[in-house]
Design a protein around this motif. Structure first.
Motif, PDB file in Angstrom:
ATOM      1  N   ALA A 220      28.585  86.953  38.089  1.00 14.97           N
ATOM      2  CA  ALA A 220      29.678  85.984  37.876  1.00 14.97           C
ATOM      3  C   ALA A 220      31.178  86.657  38.509  1.00 14.97           C
ATOM      4  O   ALA A 220      31.755  86.142  39.371  1.00 14.97           O
ATOM      5  CB  ALA A 220      29.851  85.703  36.282  1.00 14.97           C
ATOM      6  N   CYS A 221      31.771  87.706  37.627  1.00 15.83           N
ATOM      7  CA  CYS A 221      32.752  88.443  38.227  1.00 15.83           C
ATOM      8  C   CYS A 221      32.531  89.365  39.452  1.00 15.83           C
ATOM      9  O   CYS A 221      33.547  89.395  40.297  1.00 15.83           O
ATOM     10  CB  CYS A 221      33.595  89.196  37.325  1.00 15.83           C
ATOM     11  SG  CYS A 221      32.833  90.829  36.633  1.00 15.83           S
ATOM     12  N   GLY A 222      31.365  90.068  39.609  1.00  9.30           N
ATOM     13  CA  GLY A 222      31.180  90.730  41.054  1.00  9.30           C
ATOM     14  C   GLY A 222      31.762  92.219  40.735  1.00  9.30           C
ATOM     15  O   GLY A 222      31.485  93.067  41.487  1.00  9.30           O
ATOM     16  N   GLY A 224      31.746  94.305  37.317  1.00 11.55           N
ATOM     17  CA  GLY A 224      31.487  94.814  36.335  1.00 11.55           C
ATOM     18  C   GLY A 224      32.311  94.768  35.313  1.00 11.55           C
ATOM     19  O   GLY A 224      31.717  95.426  34.191  1.00 11.55           O
ATOM     20  N   CYS A 226      32.418  91.436  33.486  1.00 13.84           N
ATOM     21  CA  CYS A 226      32.122  90.317  32.543  1.00 13.84           C
ATOM     22  C   CYS A 226      30.611  90.536  31.774  1.00 13.84           C
ATOM     23  O   CYS A 226      30.308  89.750  30.881  1.00 13.84           O
ATOM     24  CB  CYS A 226      32.121  88.983  33.483  1.00 13.84           C
ATOM     25  SG  CYS A 226      30.629  88.826  34.380  1.00 13.84           S
ATOM     26  N   TYR A 227      29.887  91.383  32.258  1.00 10.57           N
ATOM     27  CA  TYR A 227      28.528  91.513  31.662  1.00 10.57           C
ATOM     28  C   TYR A 227      27.808  90.067  31.694  1.00 10.57           C
ATOM     29  O   TYR A 227      26.620  90.105  30.875  1.00 10.57           O
ATOM     30  CB  TYR A 227      28.634  92.201  30.170  1.00 10.57           C
ATOM     31  CG  TYR A 227      29.008  93.502  30.388  1.00 10.57           C
ATOM     32  CD1 TYR A 227      27.922  94.477  30.229  1.00 10.57           C
ATOM     33  CD2 TYR A 227      30.171  93.723  30.331  1.00 10.57           C
ATOM     34  CE1 TYR A 227      28.370  95.970  30.462  1.00 10.57           C
ATOM     35  CE2 TYR A 227      30.849  95.215  30.580  1.00 10.57           C
ATOM     36  CZ  TYR A 227      29.888  96.223  30.639  1.00 10.57           C
ATOM     37  OH  TYR A 227      30.120  97.335  30.555  1.00 10.57           O
ATOM     38  N   CYS A 229      25.875  89.493  34.109  1.00 10.06           N
ATOM     39  CA  CYS A 229      24.871  89.803  35.346  1.00 10.06           C
ATOM     40  C   CYS A 229      23.699  90.703  34.692  1.00 10.06           C
ATOM     41  O   CYS A 229      22.692  91.205  35.108  1.00 10.06           O
ATOM     42  CB  CYS A 229      25.195  90.168  36.505  1.00 10.06           C
ATOM     43  SG  CYS A 229      26.130  91.847  36.308  1.00 10.06           S
ATOM     44  N   CYS A 244      25.734  93.584  39.421  1.00 14.80           N
ATOM     45  CA  CYS A 244      26.728  93.523  40.356  1.00 14.80           C
ATOM     46  C   CYS A 244      27.099  94.908  40.719  1.00 14.80           C
ATOM     47  O   CYS A 244      27.520  95.224  41.816  1.00 14.80           O
ATOM     48  CB  CYS A 244      28.188  92.939  39.991  1.00 14.80           C
ATOM     49  SG  CYS A 244      28.671  93.546  38.508  1.00 14.80           S
TER      50      CYS A 244
HETATM   51 FE1  FES Z   1      30.504  90.360  36.097  1.00 12.37          FE
HETATM   52 FE2  FES Z   1      28.098  91.912  36.836  1.00 12.37          FE
HETATM   53  S1  FES Z   1      29.052  90.035  37.410  1.00 12.37           S
HETATM   54  S2  FES Z   1      29.641  92.510  35.149  1.00 12.37           S
END
Ligand code: FES
Length: 257
Positions: A220-222, A224, A226-227, A229, A244
């Motif tokens: 999602a955020c890419g 690290g 938002c968790y 992933c 990510c």
């Molecule tokens: Fe957000 Fe990995 S995409 S923590």
């Protein structure tokens, strides 16, 4: 974490239903891009969230990204004018292992939907190394298909569509039943796509041949933060990977799908 930089949008094309390619050119010289790594874009306007997008191709001058419009950020990017300057982080993440196969060996590249783009740069680099590649690409229907000529220039391309309008009817699992697929015995499998497809690849192919999976769809955020992933570690129940950060490419045997 690397600093972001501004890149110029120099080309933008609609290549399938709801799918676009864009070309981004940085001001600074580029590093050699590892296939499977990604860029994290801030499309501009009111958007405050970065959007990770996989790299379909790269050369000394710039990057080609392919993406599906799925929300406001990607919609904004699909409508950005040529010459727009876009805030970009990356390339980020760990990509596919090019050294896993030797010249003369065979790599099977399996992709589904918008997991397909990074397989282009991967295939190109493998072919440059003298590796023989076969692509098995799963699309929804004929309107969904892109870059078949580009992939075909690198190796054999076997297509499936959900409705059978092109190629084998069904998914990449059905392609595996065809004679062309049965003839190709790979030394490595490298795959990118939705979780059900990766789960199939892991359960059917990974037990007998080294298999790497790009789990980029989960990001999602890419960066690290938002968790969204996280994914289980098959070797340690107390540990999870952040796709990510630890990926997006991980060994199939390492992850719980
Ligand atoms: Fe957000 Fe990995 S995409 S923590």
């Amino acid at each position: 974490r690397p600093a972001s930089q501004m890149m110029e949008l120099t080309d933008r094309q609609k290549i399938a239903a709801g799918v676009y390619s864009v070309r981004l050119v940085p001001d600074e010289p580029m590093p050699q891009v590892v296939p499977g790594t990604f860029l994290d874009l801030l499309p501009g306007g009111l958007h405050v969230l970065r959007r990770p997008l996989s790299i379909a191709d790269a050369d000394e001058q710039g990057y080609t990204l392919i993406f599906r419009v799925v929300g406001r950020g990607t919609d904004q990017l699909s409508r950005s004018p040529l010459g727009a300057r876009i805030d970009v982080l990356g390339p980020l993440g760990h990509g596919f292992d090019l050294d896993a196969v030797q010249p003369g060996q065979r790599a099977l590249l399996v992709g589904g939907g918008v997991g397909i783009p990074p397989l282009y740069l991967l295939g190109r680099r493998l072919v440059e190394r003298g590796v023989q590649v076969q692509f098995r690409l799963g699309f929804r229907d004929r309107n969904d298909i892109f870059w078949v000529d580009e992939f075909s220039a690198l190796g054999e391309v076997l297509i499936s569509t959900d409705d059978g309008s092109v190629g084998t009817k069904g998914t990449v699992a059905q392609i595996a039943q065809t004679d062309e697929a049965r003839r190709f015995i790979p030394d490595i499998v490298q795959a990118c796509g939705p979780t059900p497809m990766l789960r199939w690849v892991k359960s059917t192919l990974a037990p007998t041949v080294r298999t790497q999976l790009s789990l980029e769809e989960r990001m999602a955020c890419g960066v690290g933060a938002c968790y969204a992933c996280v994914i289980g570690d098959a070797k340690n129940p107390d540990h999870q990977f952040r796709v990510c950060y630890d990926g997006p490419v991980l060994e199939a045997e390492e992850v719980v799908l």
